[in-house]
Scaffold this motif. Structure first.
Motif, mmCIF file in Angstrom:
data_model
loop_
_atom_site.group_PDB
_atom_site.id
_atom_site.type_symbol
_atom_site.label_atom_id
_atom_site.label_comp_id
_atom_site.label_asym_id
_atom_site.label_seq_id
_atom_site.Cartn_x
_atom_site.Cartn_y
_atom_site.Cartn_z
ATOM 1 N N HIS A 164 0.821 -1.201 0.000
ATOM 2 C CA HIS A 164 0.000 0.000 0.000
ATOM 3 C C HIS A 164 0.862 1.261 0.000
ATOM 4 O O HIS A 164 0.565 2.228 -0.718
ATOM 5 N N LYS A 165 1.920 1.268 0.811
ATOM 6 C CA LYS A 165 2.782 2.450 0.862
ATOM 7 C C LYS A 165 3.504 2.661 -0.459
ATOM 8 O O LYS A 165 3.688 3.808 -0.899
ATOM 9 N N CYS A 197 9.040 -1.704 6.666
ATOM 10 C CA CYS A 197 8.131 -0.558 6.754
ATOM 11 C C CYS A 197 8.788 0.728 6.287
ATOM 12 O O CYS A 197 8.120 1.598 5.710
ATOM 13 N N CYS A 198 10.085 0.890 6.527
ATOM 14 C CA CYS A 198 10.732 2.182 6.281
ATOM 15 C C CYS A 198 10.932 2.510 4.803
ATOM 16 O O CYS A 198 10.636 3.649 4.394
ATOM 17 N N PRO A 199 11.458 1.607 3.965
ATOM 18 C CA PRO A 199 11.728 2.014 2.584
ATOM 19 C C PRO A 199 10.526 2.577 1.834
ATOM 20 O O PRO A 199 10.617 3.691 1.275
ATOM 21 N N PRO A 200 9.368 1.897 1.783
ATOM 22 C CA PRO A 200 8.261 2.510 1.048
ATOM 23 C C PRO A 200 7.705 3.751 1.745
ATOM 24 O O PRO A 200 7.092 4.606 1.088
ATOM 25 N N ASN A 201 7.925 3.858 3.045
ATOM 26 C CA ASN A 201 7.516 5.062 3.762
ATOM 27 C C ASN A 201 8.360 6.261 3.310
ATOM 28 O O ASN A 201 7.847 7.366 3.106
ATOM 29 N N VAL A 202 9.667 6.038 3.173
ATOM 30 C CA VAL A 202 10.549 7.079 2.637
ATOM 31 C C VAL A 202 10.104 7.459 1.230
ATOM 32 O O VAL A 202 10.020 8.641 0.873
#
Length: 614
Positions: A79-80, A396-401
């Motif tokens: 989703h991100k 969680c972090c890479p697509p959030n970035v």
């Protein structure tokens, strides 16, 4: 011109409104966003395929029973990425390859969705009997929230409704299950759906989504998640109602996603009491629980906030996702209140605690962002490593970035009935408050920001430029060659009848400076940090004289700081140098500090932000 993740309703109770259109066209952030588009986002589908995220969706669509991965929230990575790709398509509608990947994933999500709207592959594939049975760890509402945000982004970027239809079906299902008189009276162990539902309300104008968001916010802090079980109610943000909380606590990302959602709620309802609580909590976070880099979450245990001033440099957790959540919340508070201090923290976090989370190559990542690595550091690998890695088990972090960089133009400017406010500095075009401006700057390497009005009303109109809290001196030149007359806390404002081509030029003094910590931060008392403009600098072992004992380096009191730009170093950075000492020795040793956001992009070695002062 790019749409953004916040689109207030016409009756929202905010002081400012985000820019109606924004585009970053050059300079520092354009370079980082280009890498994000060409490397990070472009390789997203392959990364998700390799990690098994897409296999889980296919299993759900085909009735399979094999779930791949270690976490129930694997879907949220998809989703991100979809949100990031959608914002990128707003910038590059001609990118046929990216659009095709997006369409394929939307079709896959639609095929995986249950007839009743439910969509969470961990439970569909591996544990269908446990739907909505584990609110503490199941992350079902968390994934729903990220799906909704992706769907809103996709609709705003493309004008199409396919993904929004999937998200609305899931939201309808959630609304049928949750409520005080429904099957489940509860909240998710990981906040996220709250802010997403408010944005769904903004996009569809259906009041039910705002009401549902209010329900989830207000039911927090009432012990619905069985806080006696580890890691406890504070971790799950169920220990105290938002309105009664006095400080930020528990899992940092959970806390800040919740507060972002509560701020959205206050913005659309005009709830003054909730706003007071949010201002109190932000002040506690910014004043006592935020690192110099803007990073938050000092404890590895529980990925959590610590006590006030518990900010150890070498044990800083400072998760990249927590920095992103801080930016999202602070930006909402800036719009709600109009106060520059919130955008000050957005800037500090973007340039330091956030940007350090992604390598200059766009293909290597940090989950945690410490402020010190000792010479004796031994890398045990895994997600919590202080060495960059190409992906994570908990990714969680890479697509959030990716989604923050893709939507970054949205955080640059705002408008109100009087004019336009420039919060962040990047070369580009920004439209708000009834006017349009073009900005030219080489910030953060240079301090000049030239703002040229392209369109403005015929009547008097106010152009406002944020003066960062770190800036001790600046000059400004109005279009007529004079100095602007009005400076209010955090803002330089010039009100006049503007003509196309009129330019306001602001020169911020970027003199390098030594910063001392609050004396209540025990871990770094007696140390100093080097800053220049919005950038925190750090020493890396690779930049110091060979053989120098890195952990014994000190900086004399009042050391002179020299600045030079190195166009061939780390993609082109400004470095700061000073004569330091080796502890116990009077001999000088030249120290070189690079921007913290660029650390860990060369060979592994020690690093420190806070330097003992001798």
């Amino acid at each position: 011109m790019s749409p953004g993740p916040i689109r207030l309703t016409g009756h929202a109770y905010t002081t400012l409104r985000p820019a109606g259109a924004a585009c970053i066209t050059g300079g520092f952030w354009a370079d980082r966003r280009r890498t994000n588009a060409e490397v990070s986002i472009a390789q997203g589908p392959a990364k998700l395929e390799a990690a098994g995220n897409l296999a889980n969706l296919r299993a759900a669509a085909d009735g399979g029973n094999t779930f791949t991965g270690d976490y129930p929230f694997q879907d949220s990575d998809v989703h991100k990425w979809l949100e990031a790709a959608s914002w990128q398509l707003a910038d590059q509608p001609e990118n046929a390859e990216l659009a095709a990947h997006v369409d394929q994933l939307i079709a896959l999500l639609a095929s995986a969705q249950e007839p009743d709207g439910y969509l969470q592959t961990y439970f569909q594939v591996a544990h269908p009997e446990k739907r909505w049975q584990d609110l503490r760890w199941g992350h079902e509402l968390y994934c729903a929230g990220h799906l909704i945000q992706a769907a809103v982004a996709h609709r705003r970027a493309t004008g199409r409704d396919e993904l929004l239809a999937v998200a609305v079906r899931f939201a309808v299902h959630v609304d049928s299950v949750f409520g005080p008189d429904k099957a489940v009276d509860g909240v998710c162990g990981h906040p996220e759906i709250e802010t997403a539902l408010v944005e769904l309300y903004r996009e569809t104008r259906e009041r039910r989504w705002l009401d549902l968001a209010g329900y989830f916010v207000e039911r927090r802090g009432h012990g619905l998640l069985d806080g006696e079980r580890r890691p406890g109610a504070v971790y799950w943000q169920d220990h105290v109602p938002v309105r009664e909380a006095t400080t930020v606590a528990g899992h940092a990302v959970r806390q800040l996603y919740l507060l972002a959602g509560a701020t959205d709620l206050a913005a659309e309802t005009g709830d003054a009491d909730l706003r007071v609580s949010l201002e109190r909590l932000w002040a506690a976070m910014a004043g006592t629980k935020t690192y110099l880099t803007g990073g938050v979450g000092s404890r590895y245990e529980g990925e959590a906030f610590g006590e006030p001033y518990e900010l150890p440099a070498d044990r800083a957790y400072a998760e990249t996702c927590a920095a992103i959540a801080s930016v999202q919340w602070s930006w909402r508070m800036a719009l709600l209140t109009g106060e520059a201090k919130y955008s000050d923290l957005v800037e500090r976090t973007l340039f330091n605690g956030f940007l350090s989370g992604v390598g200059l190559d766009g293909d290597s990542w940090l989950y945690v962002n410490p402020l010190q690595i000792r010479e004796s550091y031994e890398d045990s690998g895994g997600d919590k490593s202080a060495r960059r890695t190409p992906w994570f088990r908990c990714a969680c972090c890479p697509p959030n970035v990716m989604r923050l960089l893709a939507s970054l133009p949205h955080y640059m400017a705002s408008g109100d009935g009087e004019g336009l406010q420039l919060h962040q500095f990047a070369t580009g075009v920004f439209e708000a408050g009834g006017g349009r401006v073009r900005v030219a700057t080489d910030y953060p390497w240079g301090g000049r920001i030239a703002v040229t009005v392209e369109e403005a009303p015929g009547a008097e109109w106010t152009l406002s430029v944020r003066i960062p809290a770190w800036c001790e001196d600046f000059t400004a030149t109005a279009p007529d060659g004079g100095a602007p007359a009005e400076t209010v806390p955090g803002w330089l404002r010039l009100r006049r009848r503007w003509q196309p081509g009129d330019t306001l030029t602001v020169d911020l003094d970027l003199t390098a400076r030594l910063t001392r910590p609050d004396p209540r931060v025990d871990a770094v008392r007696g140390c100093v940090a080097i800053e220049r403009g919005p950038l925190v600098h750090c020493l890396e072992g690779v930049d110091q004289r060979p053989g120098v004992p890195f952990d014994e380096l000190t900086l004399p009191y009042g050391a002179h700081l020299a600045v030079r730009h190195e166009p061939d170093l780390l993609g082109g950075v400004t470095v700061v140098s000073a004569d330091g000492r080796i502890r116990g020795s009077a001999d000088a040793v030249r120290l070189t500090a690079v921007p913290y956001c660029a650390w860990a992009n060369r060979r592994p070695g020690p690093m420190r932000v806070w330097i003992p002062e001798s």
